[in-house]
Every structure is written in structure tokens, then in C-alpha cells.
Design a protein around this motif. Structure first.
Motif, short mmCIF file in Angstrom:
data_model
loop_
_atom_site.label_atom_id
_atom_site.label_comp_id
_atom_site.label_asym_id
_atom_site.label_seq_id
_atom_site.Cartn_x
_atom_site.Cartn_y
_atom_site.Cartn_z
N ASN A 21 -9.55 106.73 -73.23
CA ASN A 21 -11.20 106.08 -72.49
C ASN A 21 -12.34 106.47 -73.57
O ASN A 21 -13.22 105.80 -73.50
N GLN A 22 -12.27 107.35 -74.73
CA GLN A 22 -13.67 107.45 -75.07
C GLN A 22 -13.71 106.56 -76.27
O GLN A 22 -14.86 106.22 -76.43
N LEU A 23 -13.06 106.15 -76.82
CA LEU A 23 -12.65 104.65 -77.44
C LEU A 23 -13.13 103.35 -76.80
O LEU A 23 -14.23 102.45 -77.12
N PHE A 24 -12.59 103.41 -76.32
CA PHE A 24 -12.50 101.47 -74.98
C PHE A 24 -13.15 101.67 -74.24
O PHE A 24 -13.63 100.66 -73.15
N GLY A 25 -13.40 102.95 -72.96
CA GLY A 25 -14.47 103.07 -71.71
C GLY A 25 -13.78 102.82 -70.74
O GLY A 25 -13.70 102.81 -69.78
N LYS A 26 -11.57 102.65 -71.38
CA LYS A 26 -10.46 103.06 -69.73
C LYS A 26 -10.05 103.47 -71.02
O LYS A 26 -9.20 103.43 -71.63
N ASN A 27 -8.77 103.53 -69.37
CA ASN A 27 -7.88 103.71 -69.83
C ASN A 27 -6.68 102.48 -68.40
O ASN A 27 -6.62 102.55 -68.39
N PHE B 205 2.77 101.03 -81.26
CA PHE B 205 1.89 101.01 -79.65
C PHE B 205 0.94 99.91 -80.21
O PHE B 205 -0.24 100.56 -80.90
N ARG B 206 0.78 98.36 -79.78
CA ARG B 206 -0.32 97.78 -79.54
C ARG B 206 -1.35 97.74 -78.05
O ARG B 206 -0.83 97.37 -77.08
N ILE B 207 -2.94 98.52 -79.01
CA ILE B 207 -3.28 98.78 -77.61
C ILE B 207 -4.57 97.72 -77.46
O ILE B 207 -5.00 97.08 -78.97
N ASN B 208 -4.55 96.78 -76.59
CA ASN B 208 -5.41 94.77 -76.84
C ASN B 208 -5.87 94.99 -75.69
O ASN B 208 -5.86 95.44 -74.31
N PHE B 209 -7.31 94.87 -75.91
CA PHE B 209 -8.14 94.69 -74.65
C PHE B 209 -9.50 93.71 -76.21
O PHE B 209 -10.35 93.50 -75.12
N ASP B 210 -8.65 92.99 -76.43
CA ASP B 210 -9.13 91.34 -76.94
C ASP B 210 -8.70 90.15 -76.91
O ASP B 210 -9.03 88.97 -77.28
N GLU B 211 -7.41 90.20 -75.92
CA GLU B 211 -7.67 89.11 -75.04
C GLU B 211 -8.41 87.99 -74.68
O GLU B 211 -9.15 88.13 -74.03
#
Length: 468
Positions: A74-80, A223-229
Motif C-alpha cells: 500500500n505504501q509503494l503502490f497506493g493499494k493492496n 512473486f510478481r507484483i503487476n500494476f503495469d498491465e
């Protein structure tokens, strides 16, 4: 804030004790149960082990219930967001080592990559499966180097961003990992971690896995965290696009980072300076064929010991074969064996650079000691071989190089009358290689290397009668 600043510059951070013991033990139990039931094939499962567990909550909880999942995301991406898939990455003793040994392969540090590009183990040309962040969770301690460590090239995410800003992503999309250039990367950093520690790495950070020359399996999950789709080229050319929590840090620190475009040439990787940088353009078919012909000619000349004729060919083709270990060894021997020592300095530069990249490869130390011997820098011979015995023990075909290196040191000691230094270096050698006791102790009396002595003799003759 200090941790985020560190992350901006290095491209990764380590979260100590990010996962509790119970979650770690539950995951390991699941892995062991699966291995006992289904077996495991390290050669077949080169990317993901225990694939049936990748979506199991006992694995995904390592991320979702961790300090990262509850706080940092949440701190880095603004959401969980729930992470549904984890890669189980077990690296067994012998991984990335010389075949049938526990000796780290000399080329290991050149296997750096960024994930998501098409490659022989995961071919998908025409598509880049990029994501935002790589999160690793370690299920066991990884102490010291060469234990299958997750290995990073600090700050390389800035280099990759600059590359994609300059060249775009189309070539990488079509050709995959082989499209990436040879880069002047920072020295690889092998991360030492404890069970429960986590690493967060930027997607563009170059990384690899160090050889496992230890006695334990390296247990980790990624784990791959993806907010760049569906964002196309944007995250490659603006790498903090999906990191709102980093916005103020980026604005504060970006002026402190400068990437020179010549970093893409990578000529430092083959160890000698060149005033003319290799071209970045694609070679034509005819040029590629000509290079292969020149390479074959060089091998023929080298096998015939026509070293002076090898030199101009190697100077021409080495920039195009930066990862070819055999050619590098050829070049170092050419510099060593060419009469009058006129290329010694170039050979020393190449070998010293290779030792920085692969400090556990005995042949480089043996060659470097011989180069110093011919240059009459006998104290450097001694210190080079002393450093060789500080490295992890090697096995099998490397042992001849170890004995040879000790012989060169003994030859130098006899010349500079440093007999008192023999016993300490022999003691260190015997501690590292007790199985070589007979061969190593024999070096005290039998330390002659005829061809090296002959080169010295030829130079003495030439001094009085001319080079012919």
C-alpha cells in the motif's frame, strides 16, 4: 524515507523478518510433502519447482500475509491486491557449477537478465511479460557467497531505463532476452539472508542466481507484483510510473543519477580498453559469416602455436564475442607467449578484469601469475597465487591449474630469494586441497615449467643476437 532513497538508487531493499516462522514452516512442509509425493527433477524444473503448489494458499500466504502484503504494498503502490501465484525456486547444490562438481561456473555472473523476455526456457516471441516488482521470500538461511544467492547488480535499473528510452522495446519484444546489449554493469552483489527475510526488487533491476557450491538447498519463492498491465512501453521508459509511493523520492533524487550512453557498449567485459567502441548496429549476414571464419582461423593458428598471427584477429573479433570464455583464454595466452612481452600489459588487464567477474576460476590466477612472471613482477606472482588459495576449493580438471599456479610462485620465490615465504603459502594450499598433498609438496623441488623457462631463454638470446 532512508529505505526508500536506498531503494531508488540500488533498485532493491531487504525486509528483515518480513514473514513469520509459522508461515515459513507451513510452506516448507508443503514443498517437502509435494517432493515426496511427486518427486522433483532439477533439470526439467529449471524455472519453477513443485508447480502444483504455485497457487496453494500455503505458498501465496508468504506474500499476502507478509509485512510486504500488509504494509509495504500500500505504501509503494497506493493499494493492496491479492497475489494469486508464487514461483517456488529451489536451487540444489551444483546449480550453475562446472558439471559434476561444486565449482562455480566461470561464466555465472554473465547470466544476468530481467524477467519476462522470451528465452529458451520460456519462449514467447512477440510478447514481453513485464510486471512492476519482484518480491522474494526466503524459506531458509543463505549465508555467505555461492549458496544459490539471489544476486543483484545495484543501480542497473537506471541503466535499463536509459536503454529503453533510447532504443524502445520492439527489438526486445521480437527477439527476447538475446536482444539486450552487453552492458557495463556494476559488480554483482550476492545477498545473504535469513529465513523469513524478503527482498523487493524493481522489475528493471538486472539480477541472476549465484552458483550453489554449498551443502544445502536454497529455498525461495518469488512473486510478481503487476500494476503495469496494458501500459505498453511506458513502464520501460518511466520506471516509476506505477509507484506513487516513490513520487517524492524520485523528484528529490533523480538529479543525482547520470547514465552515460556508452554504458551500452560493454567493452570492459573483455578486459582491455579500446578507443573505438563497437558499433551498435546489426551485423549483416556477410559480416557474421566473416566473423565466424575469422574465429575458425584464429583457432587453427592458436592450435599451431602461431600466437603473433592470432593477436590482430582476436583484437578484431573479441568485441563481438564478449561472453566467449575460450577466446578470452586464447587472448591471454597470446599476450603471454608473444615474443618480447609486447602484449603483456593487455593480457594482465584482461585477466584482472575476468578475476573480478569470476573470482573462483583458478585458471585466471595461474595465467595472471605467468603474465607477471614474464614481466618480472615476482612479488605480484606470489600475491596472485596467495589470493587463489583464498577462494573456495575447486575440483576435477581445475586441479592442474592449481598445481601449475603454485609452480609459478615457486619459480618466482627462487628468483627473488624469498624462500621463507614458501612454507606459509604451501600450508594454505594444503589446507584447501588436502587430497593434493603429494603433488603440492613435490612442487618444492620440482617446480620447472619448461615452456615458460624456454620463453625467458629466447628473450635472453634475442637480447644479445637480435630477435631472429
Amino acid at each position: 524515507k532512508e529505505q526508500l532513497v536506498d531503494f531508488y538508487h540500488k533498485g532493491y531493499i531487504i525486509i528483515k523478518n518480513g514473514v513469520d516462522d509459522k508461515t515459513i514452516n507451513t510452506a516448507k512442509q508443503a514443498i517437502h510433502q509435494d517432493m515426496g509425493k511427486n518427486g522433483i527433477n532439477p533439470k526439467k524444473e529449471q524455472i519453477t519447482n513443485c508447480p502444483s503448489l504455485c497457487t496453494d494458499p500455503r505458498i501465496t500466504n508468504l506474500c499476502n500475509n507478509s509485512l510486504f502484503g500488509r504494509v509495504y504494498m500500500n505504501q509503494l503502490f497506493g493499494k493492496n491486491e491479492y497475489v494469486p501465484f508464487g514461483q517456488i525456486a529451489l536451487r540444489f547444490p551444483g546449480f550453475s557449477c562446472v558439471e559434476d562438481s561444486l565449482s562455480p561456473a566461470p561464466w555465472w555472473s554473465q547470466t544476468w537478465h530481467i524477467d519476462g523476455l522470451s528465452n529458451p526456457l520460456d519462449p514467447h516471441p512477440g510478447v514481453i511479460k513485464n510486471f512492476t516488482a519482484l518480491v522474494g521470500v526466503f524459506l531458509g538461511d543463505v549465508n555467505g557467497d555461492f549458496n544459490g544467492n539471489f544476486t543483484v547488480y545495484k543501480g542497473s535499473h537506471h541503466i535499463m531505463e536509459k536503454y529503453f528510452q533510447t532504443h524502445g522495446i520492439e527489438k526486445a519484444k521480437l527477439e527476447g532476452a538475446k536482444a539486450l546489449p552487453s552492458l557495463k554493469l556494476p559488480k554483482p552483489t550476492q545477498l545473504s539472508v535469513k529465513a523469513g527475510d524478503m527482498v523487493i526488487a524493481h522489475y528493471l533491476l538486472c539480477h541472476t542466481i549465484a552458483p550453489n557450491a554449498g551443502e544445502n538447498i536454497r529455498y525461495a519463492t518469488f512473486f510478481r507484483i503487476n500494476f503495469d498491465e496494458n501500459t505498453g512501453i511506458l513502464p520501460f521508459q518511466n520506471m516509476w510510473h506505477s509507484w506513487p509511493g516513490m513520487k517524492h523520492i524520485v523528484e528529490q533524487e533523480k538529479s543525482k543519477v547520470t547514465i552515460n550512453s556508452n554504458v551500452f557498449h560493454g567493452n570492459a567485459s573483455y578486459g582491455y580498453a579500446s578507443s573505438k567502441q563497437p558499433s551498435q548496429r546489426e551485423l549483416t549476414k556477410e559480416e557474421t559469416i566473416n566473423l565466424e571464419q575469422q574465429k575458425a582461423l584464429e583457432k587453427t593458428l592458436f592450435d599451431s602455436r602461431k600466437f603473433e598471427k592470432c593477436y590482430p584477429i582476436l583484437k578484431q573479433i573479441l568485441p563481438h564475442y564478449r561472453n566467449d570464455m575460450e577466446l578470452k583464454i586464447h587472448f591471454s595466452f597470446v599476450c603471454l607467449c608473444t615474443p618480447h612481452g609486447k602484449y603483456l600489459e593487455e593480457g594482465i588487464n584482461l585477466v584482472e578484469n575476468e578475476i573480478k567477474l569470476t573470482p573462483t576460476f583458478p585458471q585466471w590466477y595461474s595465467i595472471l601469475a605467468q603474465l607477471y612472471y614474464r614481466k618480472k613482477e615476482h612479488h605480484s606472482v606470489w600475491s596472485t597465487i596467495d589470493t587463489m588459495f583464498d577462494q573456495p576449493a575447486q575440483t576435477k580438471f581445475m586441479l592442474d591449474q592449481i598445481v601449475n599456479g603454485l609452480k609459478v610462485a615457486r619459480m618466482s620465490m627462487s628468483i627473488i630469494k624469498a624462500e621463507a615465504a614458501w612454507d606459509p603459502i604451501l600450508h594454505k594450499a594444503l589446507q584447501k586441497y588436502p587430497s593434493l598433498k603429494h603433488q603440492l609438496e613435490a612442487v618444492k623441488k620440482d617446480y620447472d615449467i619448461p615452456w615458460l623457462r624456454y620463453l625467458t631463454y629466447v628473450e635472453k638470446v634475442a637480447k644479445y643476437f637480435g630477435p631472429k
